[in-house]
Design an enzyme around this catalytic site. Structure first.
Site, PDB file in Angstrom:
ATOM      1  N   TYR A  55     -11.554 -14.363   8.717  1.00 21.22           N
ATOM      2  CA  TYR A  55     -11.593 -12.898   8.830  1.00 21.22           C
ATOM      3  C   TYR A  55     -11.522 -12.443  10.289  1.00 21.22           C
ATOM      4  CZ  TYR A  55     -11.909 -12.257   3.874  1.00 21.22           C
ATOM      5  OH  TYR A  55     -11.587 -12.250   2.541  1.00 21.22           O
ATOM      6  N   ASN A  91      -6.536  -2.312   0.846  1.00 20.66           N
ATOM      7  CA  ASN A  91      -6.357  -2.999   2.129  1.00 20.66           C
ATOM      8  C   ASN A  91      -7.601  -2.874   2.999  1.00 20.66           C
ATOM      9  OD1 ASN A  91      -3.838  -3.461   1.173  1.00 20.66           O
ATOM     10  ND2 ASN A  91      -2.821  -1.928   2.450  1.00 20.66           N
ATOM     11  N   HIS A 107     -11.788  -2.193  -1.380  1.00 20.76           N
ATOM     12  CA  HIS A 107     -12.098  -3.597  -1.073  1.00 20.76           C
ATOM     13  C   HIS A 107     -12.699  -3.746   0.317  1.00 20.76           C
ATOM     14  CE1 HIS A 107      -9.121  -5.185  -4.374  1.00 20.76           C
ATOM     15  NE2 HIS A 107     -10.233  -4.695  -4.872  1.00 20.76           N
ATOM     16  N   THR A 174       1.479  -2.959  -4.449  1.00 24.31           N
ATOM     17  CA  THR A 174       0.434  -3.844  -4.979  1.00 24.31           C
ATOM     18  C   THR A 174       0.956  -4.550  -6.222  1.00 24.31           C
ATOM     19  OG1 THR A 174      -1.828  -3.972  -5.899  1.00 24.31           O
ATOM     20  CG2 THR A 174      -0.705  -1.858  -6.119  1.00 24.31           C
ATOM     21  N   SER A 175       0.551  -5.823  -6.374  1.00 28.03           N
ATOM     22  CA  SER A 175       1.099  -6.645  -7.463  1.00 28.03           C
ATOM     23  C   SER A 175       0.456  -6.346  -8.800  1.00 28.03           C
ATOM     24  CB  SER A 175       0.896  -8.126  -7.125  1.00 28.03           C
ATOM     25  OG  SER A 175      -0.487  -8.391  -6.981  1.00 28.03           O
TER      26      SER A 175
END
Ligand code: BJW
Length: 231
Positions: A55, A91, A107, A174-175
């Protein structure tokens, strides 16, 4: 109508043309790393140095990235519509804010640190290491305030309330692989909303009423122009 009439959900594809990697594309982050080793509370428990290093690198890349034409177009939409728009992003970068929009980060964010011991959150721009103590409780359990698998996404009450009253829903880059975000379109459809899927690849069969296929930097500014002409 009192709540937002337009709800937009963005994913990694909106930041791809700013140079930030997506997750599930063939060259995506999860093609190089196993999410179970990096994006779960168990991974952080097992090997916090490894998770923090991952991260820290993502935070450095995000800090160097610039918003693209899709982020800027959404900033323009936000300035025109204010609270009539709810922009939700999966994101953890801050490119929507850099592009002039306010986003609900369901998120979480790379630029907030939280303490796994006391829960205190604070803005954060540098690395996080296991040697750092929480300024509030002194525990050495600081982590990025991102939502890992098995954790509860942020702001869901606000999002569901907006979905139930919206007239237009758009999913950008986005998937649709990750819940609960993948199911937002079902709530918007139940509310009778027009539902747009904006993606570089066509993915039919998820209930969307409109498909705009192409790179976000081309499709999103055009779609924003269309919406601004209608409202
Ligand atoms: C472009 C483009 C360009 C490329 N222009 N487009 C079994 C069944 C169902 C659900 C579960 C299950 N087992 C477990 C679950 C739940 C789990 C889940 O969904 N797992 C599935 C993977 C199976 N979900 C959770 O655990 C969530 N929490 C939860 O469910 O809590 C309980 C709950 C209960 C009841 C109600 C509500 C909640 C938490 C999920 C946390 C996700 N975390 C991550 C990583 C952390 C943050 C970080 O490191 O950044 O979040 S995973 C990763 O995926 C990241 C993203 O936000 C998320 C979504 O990815 P995204 O954005 O869609 O990216 P990609 O790569 O998948 O897609 C990119 C798209 O862009 C593609 O379509 C490209 O075509 C497109 N594109 N370039 C336009 N230029």
């Amino acid at each position: 109508m009192s709540g937002p009439e337009i709800v937009i959900l963005t994913g990694a594809g909106v930041s791809a043309e700013s140079g930030l990697g997506t997750f599930r594309d063939t060259d995506g982050i999860w093609a190089k790393f196993d999410p179970r080793d990096l994006a779960t509370p168990e991974a952080f428990q097992r090997d916090p140095d490894r998770v923090l290093a991952f991260y820290n690198e993502r935070r450095r890349q995000a800090a160097e990235a610039e918003p693209n034409d899709a982020h800027r177009a959404l900033g323009r939409l936000h300035r025109a519509l204010g609270d009539r728009l709810l922009l939700v992003t999966q994101n953890v970068d801050d490119l929507h804010e850099c592009g002039g929009a306010r986003a609900l980060h369901m998120h979480g964010s790379l630029f907030i640190a939280s303490c796994a011991a006391c829960g205190t959150r604070r803005n954060w721009s540098g690395d996080i290491t296991t040697a750092m103590a929480c300024p509030a409780c002194n525990a050495r359990r600081l982590r990025p305030d991102v939502v890992w698998f098995g954790e509860m996404p942020q702001g869901l009450d606000v999002i569901y309330e907006a979905l139930e009253g919206c007239r237009i829903f758009a999913s950008i880059g986005t998937s649709g692989e990750v819940q609960p975000a993948a199911s937002f379109v079902l709530f918007a459809l139940a509310a009778g909303a027009d539902c747009y899927d904006i993606n570089i690849e066509a993915a039919y069969g998820r209930g969307f009423t409109h498909h705009l296929i192409g790179p976000a930097t081309e499709q999103v500014p055009r779609w924003v122009d269309q919406i601004l002409a209608e409202v």
